[in-house]
Write a protein that holds these residues in place. Structure first.
Motif, PDB file in Angstrom:
ATOM      1  N   VAL A 149       0.868  -1.009  -0.044  1.00 33.82           N
ATOM      2  CA  VAL A 149      -0.085   0.081  -0.012  1.00 33.82           C
ATOM      3  C   VAL A 149       0.838   1.268   0.018  1.00 33.82           C
ATOM      4  N   VAL A 150       0.457   2.087  -0.947  1.00 32.19           N
ATOM      5  CA  VAL A 150       1.476   3.631  -1.062  1.00 32.19           C
ATOM      6  C   VAL A 150       0.054   4.406  -0.781  1.00 32.19           C
ATOM      7  N   GLU A 151       0.679   5.042   0.527  1.00 26.70           N
ATOM      8  CA  GLU A 151      -0.419   6.541   0.709  1.00 26.70           C
ATOM      9  C   GLU A 151       0.109   7.701   0.127  1.00 26.70           C
ATOM     10  N   VAL A 152      -0.484   8.103  -0.692  1.00 24.93           N
ATOM     11  CA  VAL A 152      -0.334   9.397  -1.213  1.00 24.93           C
ATOM     12  C   VAL A 152      -0.879  10.735  -0.575  1.00 24.93           C
ATOM     13  N   PRO A 153      -0.082  11.435   0.085  1.00 22.84           N
ATOM     14  CA  PRO A 153      -0.790  12.498   0.895  1.00 22.84           C
ATOM     15  C   PRO A 153      -1.378  13.752   0.063  1.00 22.84           C
ATOM     16  N   GLY A 154      -2.413  14.143   0.421  1.00 19.03           N
ATOM     17  CA  GLY A 154      -2.841  15.288  -0.276  1.00 19.03           C
ATOM     18  C   GLY A 154      -3.350  16.244   0.733  1.00 19.03           C
ATOM     19  N   ARG A 155      -3.839  17.413   0.062  1.00 15.67           N
ATOM     20  CA  ARG A 155      -4.142  18.563   0.975  1.00 15.67           C
ATOM     21  C   ARG A 155      -5.569  19.114   0.559  1.00 15.67           C
ATOM     22  N   THR A 156      -6.323  19.444   1.355  1.00 16.15           N
ATOM     23  CA  THR A 156      -7.566  20.241   0.952  1.00 16.15           C
ATOM     24  C   THR A 156      -7.316  21.644   0.724  1.00 16.15           C
ATOM     25  N   PHE A 157      -8.103  22.218   0.030  1.00 16.94           N
ATOM     26  CA  PHE A 157      -8.063  23.740  -0.039  1.00 16.94           C
ATOM     27  C   PHE A 157      -9.425  24.267   0.328  1.00 16.94           C
ATOM     28  N   PRO A 158      -9.382  25.668   1.002  1.00 18.01           N
ATOM     29  CA  PRO A 158     -10.798  25.962   1.104  1.00 18.01           C
ATOM     30  C   PRO A 158     -11.387  26.452   0.005  1.00 18.01           C
ATOM     31  N   VAL A 159     -12.980  26.087  -0.001  1.00 20.55           N
ATOM     32  CA  VAL A 159     -13.788  26.421  -1.185  1.00 20.55           C
ATOM     33  C   VAL A 159     -14.859  27.354  -0.759  1.00 20.55           C
ATOM     34  N   THR A 160     -14.752  28.487  -1.499  1.00 22.13           N
ATOM     35  CA  THR A 160     -15.916  29.376  -1.597  1.00 22.13           C
ATOM     36  C   THR A 160     -17.174  29.393  -2.292  1.00 22.13           C
ATOM     37  N   GLU A 161     -17.927  29.114  -2.036  1.00 24.37           N
ATOM     38  CA  GLU A 161     -19.312  29.161  -2.914  1.00 24.37           C
ATOM     39  C   GLU A 161     -19.816  30.403  -3.360  1.00 24.37           C
ATOM     40  N   LEU A 162     -20.038  30.624  -4.626  1.00 18.28           N
ATOM     41  CA  LEU A 162     -20.476  31.887  -5.502  1.00 18.28           C
ATOM     42  C   LEU A 162     -21.490  31.508  -6.336  1.00 18.28           C
ATOM     43  N   TYR A 163     -22.612  32.431  -6.237  1.00 15.75           N
ATOM     44  CA  TYR A 163     -23.560  32.253  -7.086  1.00 15.75           C
ATOM     45  C   TYR A 163     -23.577  33.423  -8.146  1.00 15.75           C
ATOM     46  N   LEU A 164     -24.669  33.203  -9.057  1.00 18.84           N
ATOM     47  CA  LEU A 164     -24.836  34.179 -10.206  1.00 18.84           C
ATOM     48  C   LEU A 164     -25.129  35.435  -9.379  1.00 18.84           C
ATOM     49  N   GLU A 165     -26.030  35.304  -8.413  1.00 21.28           N
ATOM     50  CA  GLU A 165     -26.522  36.734  -8.061  1.00 21.28           C
ATOM     51  C   GLU A 165     -25.437  37.509  -7.131  1.00 21.28           C
ATOM     52  N   ASP A 166     -24.352  36.755  -6.685  1.00 23.12           N
ATOM     53  CA  ASP A 166     -23.100  37.254  -6.224  1.00 23.12           C
ATOM     54  C   ASP A 166     -22.415  38.210  -7.007  1.00 23.12           C
ATOM     55  N   ALA A 167     -22.018  37.392  -8.240  1.00 18.03           N
ATOM     56  CA  ALA A 167     -21.288  38.003  -9.424  1.00 18.03           C
ATOM     57  C   ALA A 167     -22.020  39.153  -9.855  1.00 18.03           C
ATOM     58  N   ILE A 168     -23.421  39.010 -10.125  1.00 19.47           N
ATOM     59  CA  ILE A 168     -24.130  40.362 -10.739  1.00 19.47           C
ATOM     60  C   ILE A 168     -24.052  41.473  -9.641  1.00 19.47           C
ATOM     61  N   ARG A 169     -24.015  41.098  -8.323  1.00 22.69           N
ATOM     62  CA  ARG A 169     -24.198  42.142  -7.270  1.00 22.69           C
ATOM     63  C   ARG A 169     -22.672  42.833  -7.140  1.00 22.69           C
ATOM     64  N   ASP A 170     -21.697  42.093  -7.238  1.00 23.27           N
ATOM     65  CA  ASP A 170     -20.214  42.282  -7.175  1.00 23.27           C
ATOM     66  C   ASP A 170     -19.756  43.264  -8.428  1.00 23.27           C
TER      67      ASP A 170
END
Length: 181
Positions: A149-170
Motif C-alpha cells: 500500500v502506498v499512501e499519497v498525501p494530499g491537502r484540501t483547499f478552502p472552497v468558497t461558494e459563489l452564485y450568479l447573484e453574487d457576481a451580478i452584485r459584485d
C-alpha cells in the motif's frame, strides 16, 4: 490510496515510465471523458499535445501508436483487451483507477486478473489499484495475499461558494432593457 486531488490519475503512470524505461502502462478509467481528458492532460504535461507517448482507446477512438507507453482506456475496453493474449506481453503495468466506483466491468476486471494470476507463471502485468476511499483489507483478502500500500498525501483547499447573484452584485452588472434576463 491517495486523497482526492493528490495526482493519482495524472502522476502515477508518468512516474512508472520515468523510472522503468521499458514500462508500458495501461490505465483504466470508469468513463470515456476521464480516459480522453486524462490522456490529453498527460500529453500536455509531457510537453506536446501530439505526443505519441500517451494515447487513449475508447469506443470508436484509438489514438495509440506503436510508440505509446501510457494508454488510457475505459473499463469496457480493458475487458476486451484482457481477453487478448497479447495484453499480458504488451503491458507491464495495469492501473485500475477509481476502483471504489464499483461496476460489473470493474468486478470482472478484478476477477479476470485474480484468476489469471493464480493460474499463470507470474508473467502478468503488475496490477495497481487506485482510489481515494479504497478498503485495503477487502482487496487484500480478495487477492488472497498481502498487498503493498502506498499512501499519497494530499491537502484540501478552502472552497468558497459563489452564485450568479453574487457576481451580478459584485460587478454591478445591469442587463439591457430588452434583454431576456
Amino acid at each position: 490510496r491517495g486523497a482526492t486531488g493528490s495526482g493519482k490519475s495524472t502522476q502515477i503512470a508518468q512516474h512508472i515510465i520515468r523510472t522503468i524505461p521499458t514500462a508500458n502502462v495501461l490505465v483504466a478509467q470508469p468513463r470515456r471523458l476521464a480516459a480522453t481528458s486524462l490522456a490529453a492532460r498527460i500529453r500536455e504535461e509531457l510537453g506536446s499535445s501530439h505526443s505519441p507517448l500517451v494515447g487513449h482507446i475508447v469506443r470508436g477512438d484509438n489514438t495509440t501508436t506503436s510508440r505509446t507507453r501510457i494508454t488510457y482506456v475505459t473499463y469496457g475496453i480493458l475487458l476486451r483487451l484482457l481477453s487478448s493474449s497479447s495484453t499480458k506481453t504488451k503491458y507491464t503495468h495495469i492501473v485500475l483507477d477509481e476502483i471504489h466506483e464499483r461496476s460489473v466491468d470493474v468486478d470482472l476486471s478484478l476477477a479476470y486478473y485474480r484468476n489469471s494470476s493464480s493460474t499463470s507463471n507470474n508473467n502478468n502485468p503488475k496490477l495497481i489499484l487506485m482510489s481515494a476511499t479504497i478498503s485495503i483489507s477487502k482487496f487484500s483478502s480478495y487477492f488472497l495475499t498481502n498487498i503493498d500500500v502506498v499512501e499519497v498525501p494530499g491537502r484540501t483547499f478552502p472552497v468558497t461558494e459563489l452564485y450568479l447573484e453574487d457576481a451580478i452584485r459584485d460587478t454591478r452588472y445591469v442587463a439591457p432593457a430588452k434583454s431576456f434576463f
